[in-house]
Design a protein around this motif. Sequence first.
Motif, PDB file in Angstrom:
ATOM      1  N   VAL A 287       8.958 -20.309   7.884  1.00 15.54           N
ATOM      2  CA  VAL A 287       7.695 -20.942   8.269  1.00 15.54           C
ATOM      3  C   VAL A 287       7.036 -21.526   7.018  1.00 15.54           C
ATOM      4  CG1 VAL A 287       5.400 -20.491   9.286  1.00 15.54           C
ATOM      5  CG2 VAL A 287       7.397 -19.242  10.132  1.00 15.54           C
ATOM      6  N   HIS A 288       6.532 -22.753   7.127  1.00 17.66           N
ATOM      7  CA  HIS A 288       5.796 -23.341   6.006  1.00 17.66           C
ATOM      8  C   HIS A 288       4.574 -22.466   5.721  1.00 17.66           C
ATOM      9  CE1 HIS A 288       3.245 -26.079   3.729  1.00 17.66           C
ATOM     10  NE2 HIS A 288       4.379 -26.716   3.424  1.00 17.66           N
ATOM     11  N   PRO A 289       4.259 -22.220   4.425  1.00 19.72           N
ATOM     12  CA  PRO A 289       3.149 -21.301   4.106  1.00 19.72           C
ATOM     13  C   PRO A 289       1.837 -21.661   4.827  1.00 19.72           C
ATOM     14  CG  PRO A 289       4.138 -22.194   2.079  1.00 19.72           C
ATOM     15  CD  PRO A 289       4.971 -22.695   3.218  1.00 19.72           C
ATOM     16  N   ASP A 290       1.574 -22.949   5.042  1.00 21.76           N
ATOM     17  CA  ASP A 290       0.321 -23.345   5.711  1.00 21.76           C
ATOM     18  C   ASP A 290       0.264 -22.884   7.161  1.00 21.76           C
ATOM     19  OD1 ASP A 290      -0.267 -24.605   3.405  1.00 21.76           O
ATOM     20  OD2 ASP A 290       0.043 -26.665   4.147  1.00 21.76           O
ATOM     21  N   ASN A 291       1.425 -22.607   7.753  1.00 21.60           N
ATOM     22  CA  ASN A 291       1.463 -22.255   9.176  1.00 21.60           C
ATOM     23  C   ASN A 291       1.563 -20.762   9.449  1.00 21.60           C
ATOM     24  OD1 ASN A 291       1.182 -24.813  10.249  1.00 21.60           O
ATOM     25  ND2 ASN A 291       3.379 -25.253  10.090  1.00 21.60           N
ATOM     26  N   VAL A 292       1.681 -19.970   8.373  1.00 25.06           N
ATOM     27  CA  VAL A 292       1.889 -18.533   8.565  1.00 25.06           C
ATOM     28  C   VAL A 292       0.741 -17.921   9.385  1.00 25.06           C
ATOM     29  CG1 VAL A 292       1.937 -16.316   7.325  1.00 25.06           C
ATOM     30  CG2 VAL A 292       3.412 -18.207   6.587  1.00 25.06           C
ATOM     31  N   GLY A 293      -0.485 -18.383   9.129  1.00 21.88           N
ATOM     32  CA  GLY A 293      -1.655 -17.856   9.841  1.00 21.88           C
ATOM     33  C   GLY A 293      -1.658 -18.188  11.332  1.00 21.88           C
ATOM     34  N   ARG A 294      -0.886 -19.181  11.744  1.00 18.20           N
ATOM     35  CA  ARG A 294      -0.848 -19.584  13.165  1.00 18.20           C
ATOM     36  C   ARG A 294       0.175 -18.795  13.981  1.00 18.20           C
ATOM     37  NH1 ARG A 294       1.106 -25.112  13.323  1.00 18.20           N
ATOM     38  NH2 ARG A 294       0.868 -24.804  15.563  1.00 18.20           N
ATOM     39  N   LEU A 295       0.964 -17.953  13.298  1.00 14.94           N
ATOM     40  CA  LEU A 295       2.008 -17.210  14.032  1.00 14.94           C
ATOM     41  C   LEU A 295       1.377 -16.175  14.957  1.00 14.94           C
ATOM     42  CD1 LEU A 295       4.533 -16.499  11.132  1.00 14.94           C
ATOM     43  CD2 LEU A 295       5.038 -17.788  13.218  1.00 14.94           C
ATOM     44  N   PRO A 296       1.858 -16.094  16.204  1.00 11.50           N
ATOM     45  CA  PRO A 296       1.362 -15.015  17.062  1.00 11.50           C
ATOM     46  C   PRO A 296       1.803 -13.653  16.521  1.00 11.50           C
ATOM     47  CG  PRO A 296       3.011 -16.363  18.222  1.00 11.50           C
ATOM     48  CD  PRO A 296       2.861 -16.935  16.845  1.00 11.50           C
ATOM     49  N   LYS A 297       0.996 -12.612  16.816  1.00 12.43           N
ATOM     50  CA  LYS A 297       1.355 -11.255  16.346  1.00 12.43           C
ATOM     51  C   LYS A 297       2.587 -10.752  17.093  1.00 12.43           C
ATOM     52  CE  LYS A 297      -1.974 -10.085  13.440  1.00 12.43           C
ATOM     53  NZ  LYS A 297      -1.856 -11.476  12.962  1.00 12.43           N
ATOM     54  N   ARG A 298       2.633 -11.011  18.392  1.00 17.74           N
ATOM     55  CA  ARG A 298       3.805 -10.596  19.180  1.00 17.74           C
ATOM     56  C   ARG A 298       3.986 -11.542  20.354  1.00 17.74           C
ATOM     57  NH1 ARG A 298      -0.050  -7.014  19.696  1.00 17.74           N
ATOM     58  NH2 ARG A 298       0.804  -5.565  18.196  1.00 17.74           N
ATOM     59  N   VAL A 299       5.228 -11.635  20.814  1.00 13.22           N
ATOM     60  CA  VAL A 299       5.560 -12.406  22.021  1.00 13.22           C
ATOM     61  C   VAL A 299       6.413 -11.489  22.894  1.00 13.22           C
ATOM     62  CG1 VAL A 299       6.854 -14.391  22.928  1.00 13.22           C
ATOM     63  CG2 VAL A 299       5.475 -14.659  20.846  1.00 13.22           C
ATOM     64  N   ASP A 300       6.087 -11.396  24.163  1.00 13.20           N
ATOM     65  CA  ASP A 300       6.786 -10.486  25.091  1.00 13.20           C
ATOM     66  C   ASP A 300       6.839  -9.056  24.534  1.00 13.20           C
ATOM     67  OD1 ASP A 300       7.306 -12.719  26.665  1.00 13.20           O
ATOM     68  OD2 ASP A 300       9.318 -13.035  25.830  1.00 13.20           O
ATOM     69  N   GLY A 301       5.786  -8.662  23.822  1.00 10.86           N
ATOM     70  CA  GLY A 301       5.743  -7.301  23.283  1.00 10.86           C
ATOM     71  C   GLY A 301       6.586  -7.096  22.026  1.00 10.86           C
ATOM     72  N   VAL A 302       7.229  -8.163  21.534  1.00 10.74           N
ATOM     73  CA  VAL A 302       8.100  -8.030  20.354  1.00 10.74           C
ATOM     74  C   VAL A 302       7.355  -8.505  19.118  1.00 10.74           C
ATOM     75  CG1 VAL A 302      10.284  -8.736  19.303  1.00 10.74           C
ATOM     76  CG2 VAL A 302      10.137  -8.404  21.784  1.00 10.74           C
ATOM     77  N   GLU A 303       7.277  -7.622  18.102  1.00 10.21           N
ATOM     78  CA  GLU A 303       6.524  -7.948  16.886  1.00 10.21           C
ATOM     79  C   GLU A 303       7.379  -8.700  15.874  1.00 10.21           C
ATOM     80  OE1 GLU A 303       4.570  -4.490  15.438  1.00 10.21           O
ATOM     81  OE2 GLU A 303       3.490  -4.194  17.343  1.00 10.21           O
ATOM     82  N   LEU A 304       6.714  -9.059  14.806  1.00  9.41           N
ATOM     83  CA  LEU A 304       7.303  -9.893  13.772  1.00  9.41           C
ATOM     84  C   LEU A 304       7.205  -9.172  12.435  1.00  9.41           C
ATOM     85  CD1 LEU A 304       8.195 -12.740  14.263  1.00  9.41           C
ATOM     86  CD2 LEU A 304       5.981 -13.538  13.465  1.00  9.41           C
TER      87      LEU A 304
END
Length: 364
Positions: free
Chosen positions: A313-330
């Motif tokens: 992920v480009h550093p500028d977009n890191v803040g836009r990442l969802p915390k989890r999708v379908d209950g799966v974390e990152l």
Amino acid sequence: MNEFDFIRRLSDQTSSRKHSARVLAGIGDDAAVLGGLADRNTVITTDLLVEGIDFYRDATPPRLLGHKALAISLSDIAAMGARPLWSLLTIGLPADIWATNFKEEFYEGYFVLADKYGVTLVGGDLSEVKGEIVIDSIVMGEVAAGSATWRSSASPGDQIFVTGTLGGAAAGLKLIEMGARLGPDGLSSLPAPSKRGAGTEPGAVATGSLAETQTSELKAIEALLHRQLQPQPRVGWGLVLSQERLATAMIDISDGLSSDLAHLCEASNAGALIQSALIPIDHDVITMCGRRALDPLMLALNGGEDFELLFTVHPDNVGRLPKRVDGVELSHIGEVTCEPFAVRIAEKDRVWDLQPQGFSHFKE
Ligand code: ADP
Ligand code: MG
């Protein structure tokens, strides 16, 4: 039941399902005809599963094999950021297996997962084989034109992420090799007795009463067998990452993090530095390894078949990442560097070259 009865039944099972996205001809004609859309790219993938190489017949309930055959192809579609729509499934079965309930249970597992993602079975092939079971799974999907996520487009400075946890599928395989088996109602056979004390890592052994420890160990073993035999493709994450244009590059972890990160770096002509402390090791792996003298970090780095997504992920977009999708974390595990092919891992204040040690066929 002969071949044609079976195909007719598959065709009925398919047409009784609702999700026939633009299937103009499905099972029954010489080939499937699918309606394309001008503003989408078609994404297609195939996976071969061979008994004795990719799975063990006696350790793989047919229902889970049907699930896995589709799941591994869905994972490839997810890694391109695409939506899976259509599937072709080819099976080669020995006559004695054909005569059992294997095929019914196999397709039962397959259809549960196909229904979950709205994937339609549009064809396949069937053959008798003289030796091992062979399965070929093809999945086709679509992505908005121009927005598939390649392996080759990571840039230095991009941040590296991985979904879910790692090492579970490889630990499950080790347990199978030690004799653990899943039956229809959970664990049906335990792995050979653990070597308590022999090379056991202090601190990794669960504390508590023996009864509690045994229950937690049984739960961990069962969960790890499921990680190996019933992988969950990260279709939701793949879609979010491509639709929001968050991932600069992506690959699914089928061979192992060390190998798949090397593939991504090689394709992108870049390197990577990851932090050992940030690798999301499956906690059941830690429980199991502590008792069996295995190294959880090594399983997480080099074990294959977790089918998690590894992306940048480009550093500028890191803040836009969802915390989890379908209950799966990152997990944020590192950064892309500019030195081509140099994949490194930092552990406390030391930095190592991370050798690609994941799975590969025809290894020398
Ligand atoms: P051909 O001999 O011309 O390849 P088949 O009898 O194998 O024709 O296939 C006829 C139809 O049945 C095709 O639509 C094919 O996709 C479908 N079919 C055959 N085997 C399977 C299978 N295992 N799963 C799904 N569809 C199948
Ligand atoms: Mg045919």
